[in-house]
Write an enzyme that holds these catalytic residues in place. Structure first.
Site, PDB file in Angstrom:
ATOM      1  CE  LYS A  19      -2.050  -1.118   4.025  1.00  0.00           C
ATOM      2  NZ  LYS A  19      -1.413  -2.576   4.189  1.00  0.00           N
ATOM      3  NE  ARG A  94      -4.320  -1.868   9.984  1.00  0.00           N
ATOM      4  CZ  ARG A  94      -3.113  -1.345   9.172  1.00  0.00           C
ATOM      5  NH1 ARG A  94      -3.124   0.023   8.791  1.00  0.00           N
ATOM      6  NH2 ARG A  94      -2.023  -2.083   9.353  1.00  0.00           N
ATOM      7  NE  ARG A 128       7.341  -2.438   6.268  1.00  0.00           N
ATOM      8  CZ  ARG A 128       6.064  -2.456   6.156  1.00  0.00           C
ATOM      9  NH1 ARG A 128       5.336  -1.998   5.407  1.00  0.00           N
ATOM     10  NH2 ARG A 128       5.504  -2.973   7.461  1.00  0.00           N
ATOM     11  NE  ARG A 156       6.611  -0.260  10.478  1.00  0.00           N
ATOM     12  CZ  ARG A 156       5.279  -0.441   9.816  1.00  0.00           C
ATOM     13  NH1 ARG A 156       5.117   0.093   8.577  1.00  0.00           N
ATOM     14  NH2 ARG A 156       4.145  -0.993  10.336  1.00  0.00           N
ATOM     15  NE  ARG A 167       2.397  -5.334  11.448  1.00  0.00           N
ATOM     16  CZ  ARG A 167       3.644  -5.143  10.917  1.00  0.00           C
ATOM     17  NH1 ARG A 167       4.799  -5.291  11.508  1.00  0.00           N
ATOM     18  NH2 ARG A 167       3.706  -4.177   9.747  1.00  0.00           N
TER      19      ARG A 167
HETATM   20  P1  ADP Z   1       2.220  -1.928   3.163  1.00  0.00           P
HETATM   21  O1  ADP Z   1       2.056  -0.426   3.004  1.00  0.00           O
HETATM   22  O2  ADP Z   1       0.972  -2.594   2.506  1.00  0.00           O
HETATM   23  O3  ADP Z   1       2.583  -2.453   4.625  1.00  0.00           O
HETATM   24  P2  ADP Z   1       4.553  -1.533   1.872  1.00  0.00           P
HETATM   25  O4  ADP Z   1       4.407  -0.829   0.647  1.00  0.00           O
HETATM   26  O5  ADP Z   1       5.544  -1.065   2.978  1.00  0.00           O
HETATM   27  O6  ADP Z   1       3.292  -2.316   2.288  1.00  0.00           O
HETATM   28  O7  ADP Z   1       5.441  -3.028   1.210  1.00  0.00           O
HETATM   29  C1  ADP Z   1       5.829  -3.695   2.296  1.00  0.00           C
HETATM   30  C2  ADP Z   1       7.525  -4.524   1.661  1.00  0.00           C
HETATM   31  O8  ADP Z   1       7.320  -5.118   0.384  1.00  0.00           O
HETATM   32  C3  ADP Z   1       8.642  -3.265   1.240  1.00  0.00           C
HETATM   33  O9  ADP Z   1       9.666  -3.653   1.694  1.00  0.00           O
HETATM   34  C4  ADP Z   1       8.090  -3.080  -0.123  1.00  0.00           C
HETATM   35  O10 ADP Z   1       9.678  -2.558  -0.627  1.00  0.00           O
HETATM   36  C5  ADP Z   1       7.750  -4.570  -0.591  1.00  0.00           C
HETATM   37  N1  ADP Z   1       7.006  -4.468  -1.802  1.00  0.00           N
HETATM   38  C6  ADP Z   1       6.151  -3.820  -1.972  1.00  0.00           C
HETATM   39  N2  ADP Z   1       5.385  -4.218  -3.064  1.00  0.00           N
HETATM   40  C7  ADP Z   1       6.140  -5.221  -3.743  1.00  0.00           C
HETATM   41  C8  ADP Z   1       6.104  -6.116  -4.991  1.00  0.00           C
HETATM   42  N3  ADP Z   1       4.952  -5.986  -5.885  1.00  0.00           N
HETATM   43  N4  ADP Z   1       6.976  -7.036  -4.773  1.00  0.00           N
HETATM   44  C9  ADP Z   1       7.760  -7.295  -4.146  1.00  0.00           C
HETATM   45  N5  ADP Z   1       8.040  -6.581  -2.886  1.00  0.00           N
HETATM   46  C10 ADP Z   1       7.229  -5.378  -2.865  1.00  0.00           C
HETATM   47  P1  ADP Z   2       1.473  -2.101   7.984  1.00  0.00           P
HETATM   48  O1  ADP Z   2       0.660  -1.778   6.622  1.00  0.00           O
HETATM   49  O2  ADP Z   2       2.743  -2.955   7.699  1.00  0.00           O
HETATM   50  O3  ADP Z   2       0.365  -2.952   8.931  1.00  0.00           O
HETATM   51  P2  ADP Z   2       0.990   0.432   9.275  1.00  0.00           P
HETATM   52  O4  ADP Z   2       1.965   1.221   9.190  1.00  0.00           O
HETATM   53  O5  ADP Z   2      -0.319   0.642   8.524  1.00  0.00           O
HETATM   54  O6  ADP Z   2       1.445  -1.096   8.984  1.00  0.00           O
HETATM   55  O7  ADP Z   2       0.436   0.109  10.749  1.00  0.00           O
HETATM   56  C1  ADP Z   2       1.379   0.026  11.831  1.00  0.00           C
HETATM   57  C2  ADP Z   2       0.492  -0.482  13.165  1.00  0.00           C
HETATM   58  O8  ADP Z   2      -0.257   0.790  13.536  1.00  0.00           O
HETATM   59  C3  ADP Z   2      -0.579  -1.503  12.979  1.00  0.00           C
HETATM   60  O9  ADP Z   2       0.127  -2.550  13.418  1.00  0.00           O
HETATM   61  C4  ADP Z   2      -1.704  -1.057  13.932  1.00  0.00           C
HETATM   62  O10 ADP Z   2      -1.101  -1.381  15.478  1.00  0.00           O
HETATM   63  C5  ADP Z   2      -1.674   0.526  13.885  1.00  0.00           C
HETATM   64  N1  ADP Z   2      -2.594   1.201  13.033  1.00  0.00           N
HETATM   65  C6  ADP Z   2      -2.205   1.752  11.707  1.00  0.00           C
HETATM   66  N2  ADP Z   2      -3.474   2.052  11.071  1.00  0.00           N
HETATM   67  C7  ADP Z   2      -4.464   1.474  11.896  1.00  0.00           C
HETATM   68  C8  ADP Z   2      -5.957   1.592  11.846  1.00  0.00           C
HETATM   69  N3  ADP Z   2      -6.530   2.197  10.814  1.00  0.00           N
HETATM   70  N4  ADP Z   2      -6.534   0.978  13.096  1.00  0.00           N
HETATM   71  C9  ADP Z   2      -5.899   0.455  13.822  1.00  0.00           C
HETATM   72  N5  ADP Z   2      -4.530   0.510  14.308  1.00  0.00           N
HETATM   73  C10 ADP Z   2      -3.795   0.913  13.263  1.00  0.00           C
END
Ligand code: ADP
Ligand code: ADP
Length: 210
Positions: A19, A94, A128, A156, A167
């Site tokens: 995302k 979420r 990541r 992170r 998660r």
């Molecule tokens: P989210 O915001 O949904 O948690 P991220 O955009 O942070 O996900 O992506 C999670 C990890 O996967 C990052 O290290 C990113 O570089 C990698 N990533 C994202 N999209 C792809 C893809 N299409 N193929 C391989 N790795 C990806």
């Molecule tokens: P990822 O996409 O890798 O799960 P985020 O950066 O979106 O990571 O979220 C990190 C953490 O922040 C989540 O594990 C949760 O604890 C909290 N969080 C983020 N967005 C929300 C939401 N909309 N509702 C509840 N908790 C959230």
């Protein structure tokens, strides 16, 4: 706020689906600002605000932060001027309660669901890395970044295997039912996220232009 803001987009999917990675391209395409609740919460933790302090324990454990905290955070963010023509939500809503409360403040026109199997998620999350200077997202294998920035990349605290399992469980129990909720409202577009970053982005761009 008098009436809900029109034209927001939701990026939906499990942790690690891509995302944040895709958000930049959608911001360029639509001109809407990205609103990531994860980034806002991490900023609050760093700033040691009351909100940050109360959210931290949930984030470290890989659990969702309580709805009322998130709903308050979003209401405040949507009051800002740049949100007037809609925003790109990343990682929000979420839960169904968050989606219901969002209806009072913003109208969602599109929900892009990035679908990635659980086996792939673990490798993505554990590998990541973030650039603390730009906020850009990298991956040790899939997107290592230029040699000169690699030494400054950080991981992170919650990007470890045991937290990621919590998660994923939170995602399946509390967040995944929202896909159907949005589907019933005719707003959901599913995108196969298990492809290259570019192919996923092309697919999202085509879904947003139709
Ligand atoms: P989210 O915001 O949904 O948690 P991220 O955009 O942070 O996900 O992506 C999670 C990890 O996967 C990052 O290290 C990113 O570089 C990698 N990533 C994202 N999209 C792809 C893809 N299409 N193929 C391989 N790795 C990806
Ligand atoms: P990822 O996409 O890798 O799960 P985020 O950066 O979106 O990571 O979220 C990190 C953490 O922040 C989540 O594990 C949760 O604890 C909290 N969080 C983020 N967005 C929300 C939401 N909309 N509702 C509840 N908790 C959230």
């Amino acid at each position: 706020m008098d009436s809900p803001i029109d034209g927001s987009i939701v990026l939906f999917g499990p942790p690690g689906a891509g995302k944040g990675t895709q958000a930049g391209r959608i911001v360029e395409l639509t001109g809407k600002p990205a609103v990531s609740t994860g980034d806002m919460l991490r900023a609050a933790v760093v700033a040691c605000t009351d909100l940050g302090m109360s959210a931290k324990k949930y984030m470290d454990a890989g659990e969702l932060v309580p709805d009322e905290v998130i709903i308050g955070l979003i209401a405040e963010r949507l009051e800002e001027e740049d949100a007037a023509r809609g925003v790109l939500f990343d990682g929000y809503p979420r839960t169904i309660a968050q989606a219901e409360s969002l209806e009072n403040v913003a109208k969602v026109s599109n929900v892009i669901s990035i679908e990635v199997p659980d086996e792939e998620i673990i490798e993505r999350i554990v590998g990541r890395r973030m650039d603390p200077e730009t906020g850009d997202i990298y991956h040790i294998k899939f997107k290592p970044g230029a040699d000169e920035i690699q030494s400054r990349l950080i991981q992170r605290k919650d990007d470890n295997e045991s937290t990621v399992r919590n998660r994923l469980a939170a995602y399946h129990n509390q967040t995944a039912p929202l896909a159907e909720w949005y589907e019933e409202r005719g707003l959901l577009s599913r995108v196969n996220g298990n492809r290259s970053i570019k192919d996923v982005g092309d697919d999202i761009a085509s879904k947003l232009s139709t």
